[in-house]
Design a protein around this motif. Structure first.
Motif, PDB file in Angstrom:
ATOM      1  N   GLN A 164      16.716  85.276 124.068  1.00  0.00           N
ATOM      2  CA  GLN A 164      16.871  85.585 125.485  1.00  0.00           C
ATOM      3  C   GLN A 164      15.943  86.758 125.819  1.00  0.00           C
ATOM      4  O   GLN A 164      15.507  87.494 124.933  1.00  0.00           O
ATOM      5  N   SER A 166      15.417  90.356 127.824  1.00  0.00           N
ATOM      6  CA  SER A 166      16.118  91.460 128.476  1.00  0.00           C
ATOM      7  C   SER A 166      15.093  92.448 129.007  1.00  0.00           C
ATOM      8  O   SER A 166      13.987  92.558 128.485  1.00  0.00           O
ATOM      9  N   GLU A 222      12.876  90.609 123.460  1.00  0.00           N
ATOM     10  CA  GLU A 222      13.444  89.267 123.331  1.00  0.00           C
ATOM     11  C   GLU A 222      14.273  89.219 122.052  1.00  0.00           C
ATOM     12  O   GLU A 222      13.877  89.765 121.027  1.00  0.00           O
ATOM     13  N   TRP A 225      21.586  86.452 121.138  1.00  0.00           N
ATOM     14  CA  TRP A 225      22.827  87.104 121.567  1.00  0.00           C
ATOM     15  C   TRP A 225      23.417  87.933 120.437  1.00  0.00           C
ATOM     16  O   TRP A 225      23.955  89.025 120.663  1.00  0.00           O
ATOM     17  N   ILE A 228      21.339  91.169 120.165  1.00  0.00           N
ATOM     18  CA  ILE A 228      21.504  91.969 121.383  1.00  0.00           C
ATOM     19  C   ILE A 228      22.855  92.678 121.360  1.00  0.00           C
ATOM     20  O   ILE A 228      22.970  93.839 121.766  1.00  0.00           O
ATOM     21  N   PHE A 234      22.277  95.598 124.812  1.00  0.00           N
ATOM     22  CA  PHE A 234      22.818  95.360 126.144  1.00  0.00           C
ATOM     23  C   PHE A 234      23.310  96.658 126.797  1.00  0.00           C
ATOM     24  O   PHE A 234      23.433  96.730 128.022  1.00  0.00           O
ATOM     25  N   GLN A 237      19.966  98.011 128.426  1.00  0.00           N
ATOM     26  CA  GLN A 237      19.177  97.069 129.226  1.00  0.00           C
ATOM     27  C   GLN A 237      20.057  96.572 130.368  1.00  0.00           C
ATOM     28  O   GLN A 237      21.132  96.005 130.132  1.00  0.00           O
ATOM     29  N   ILE A 240      19.739  90.801 131.425  1.00  0.00           N
ATOM     30  CA  ILE A 240      19.421  89.841 130.373  1.00  0.00           C
ATOM     31  C   ILE A 240      19.285  88.468 131.015  1.00  0.00           C
ATOM     32  O   ILE A 240      20.198  88.001 131.697  1.00  0.00           O
ATOM     33  N   GLU A 242      19.068  84.541 130.489  1.00  0.00           N
ATOM     34  CA  GLU A 242      19.345  83.495 129.505  1.00  0.00           C
ATOM     35  C   GLU A 242      18.241  82.440 129.588  1.00  0.00           C
ATOM     36  O   GLU A 242      18.362  81.423 130.272  1.00  0.00           O
ATOM     37  N   SER A 302      25.448  94.969 131.265  1.00  0.00           N
ATOM     38  CA  SER A 302      24.189  94.296 131.558  1.00  0.00           C
ATOM     39  C   SER A 302      24.476  93.051 132.394  1.00  0.00           C
ATOM     40  O   SER A 302      25.438  92.330 132.137  1.00  0.00           O
ATOM     41  N   VAL A 304      23.890  89.389 133.263  1.00  0.00           N
ATOM     42  CA  VAL A 304      23.343  88.197 132.629  1.00  0.00           C
ATOM     43  C   VAL A 304      22.915  87.209 133.709  1.00  0.00           C
ATOM     44  O   VAL A 304      23.730  86.760 134.517  1.00  0.00           O
TER      45      VAL A 304
END
Length: 344
Positions: A164, A166, A222, A225, A228, A234, A237, A240, A242, A302, A304
């Protein structure tokens, strides 16, 4: 006592002393041999992530199985969180026999073979099921032996998951990445991936990522999950996305020198233990995807972002030219085999 009796007595005494000496030496050798046999072969397994990740749990399971099946013969010592070596030098340490097992991300093998660059191509795999089908295919299994000439023996693939994006600001369209600095592993493909959306790739060790994000020395990164969450990215950041734009998997490797030094029967046991440990780690990886994502969402640290089909397609369109850029080095047939794995 006559001289004849004295001579006989002396010979008897000499033989007794020689026998005693031989017995003493033999006993010493046996004691030393027993002591040597009692010392298990030390195996160091070094990795760069936390113990609660799929890789961390896999390494601990490997230790458990080897020591259970070869009690007193082999001892596996696991060193997580870059305790011994960082992700930029763990393969070099392996080749120097400073460690016997490592499990770097597939990107880390770029200097040893260009074939494994296939796993860094953006939007190549639709999901982890596709990744697994390719890795277990004839083409994928051949890649395990692609570094033998460099002294590296591939033993298995370990999953972490899809990557993912971020950043410190929302990433919805490719233009949102323009001018931002993203940490990447030492991979030319990943550098090209971010350059394709006019971002600035920054090659830095995994152990430095949190601090770089926290101090805003970089804008984003990058990752899966699992990473992160376990590395608390998270928390530093604000957004994020997805994207599921790539895969972050590992290859468990050892050196040819160490592997070939093992007795054949012990090698079979150690390989079987590793296969079982990798399967265990992959089960954890699959379970952690939704769990860690849900924990991050619930934390509200964060935001998402879920991309629409149209938004994600714009990322695909922007990054897919990277495939042709590296096709000659990776091989068109290999890329075609990976694409085919997306179909059941």
């Amino acid at each position: 006592m006559t001289s004849k009796l004295k001579s006989t007595h002396f010979c008897t005494l000499t033989r007794s002393l020689k026998m005693l000496l031989k017995t003493t030496v033999l006993a010493g050798l046996l004691t030393g041999s027993t002591h040597a046999l009692a010392e298990p072969v030390q195996i160091k397994f070094s990795h760069v992530v936390a113990e609660n990740t799929p890789k961390g749990q896999m390494a601990l399971k490997f230790k458990e199985l080897v020591e259970q099946r070869l009690p007193g013969e082999y001892q596996v010592n696991v060193f997580p969180n870059s305790q011994l070596f960082g992700d930029n030098n763990e393969v070099a340490a392996l080749l120097l026999n400073d460690v016997q097992f490592v499990a770097p991300s597939l990107s880390k093998f770029e200097r040893y073979t260009k074939k494994l660059q296939i796993f860094d191509l953006p939007f190549l795999f639709e999901n982890m099921e596709s990744v697994d089908r390719f890795q277990q295919s004839e083409s994928g299994q051949k890649l395990l032996g692609s570094m033998k000439r460099k002294g590296i023996v591939g033993l298995g693939y370990l999953h972490n998951g899809m990557k993912q994006l971020s950043a410190s600001s929302p990433l919805i369209l490719p233009t949102d990445a323009n001018g931002k600095k993203f940490r990447i592993m030492a991979s030319d493909v990943l550098a090209a991936q971010f350059q394709a959306v006019d971002a600035i790739p920054v090659k830095k060790p995994f152990s430095e990522v949190f601090t770089l994000l926290q101090t805003k020395a970089i804008d984003g990164q990058e990752n899966t999950w699992s990473n992160i969450y376990s590395k608390k990215f998270f928390e530093v950041q604000s957004h994020i996305t997805e994207s599921n734009h790539g895969v972050l998997d590992y290859m468990v490797v050892t050196s040819g020198t160490f592997w070939n030094s093992l007795p054949a029967d012990k090698r079979v046991v150690i390989k079987a233990s590793l296969d079982e440990a990798v399967a265990y780690g992959n089960q954890i990886a699959a379970a952690k995807v939704n769990k860690d994502k849900a924990t991050i969402v619930a934390s509200k640290r964060s935001d998402v972002i879920q991309l629409t089909t149209e938004q994600r397609q714009k990322w695909v369109t922007s990054m897919k030219p990277v495939w042709s850029q590296f096709e000659a080095k990776i091989g068109k047939e290999l890329i075609d085999a990976a694409v085919a794995s997306n179909k059941l």
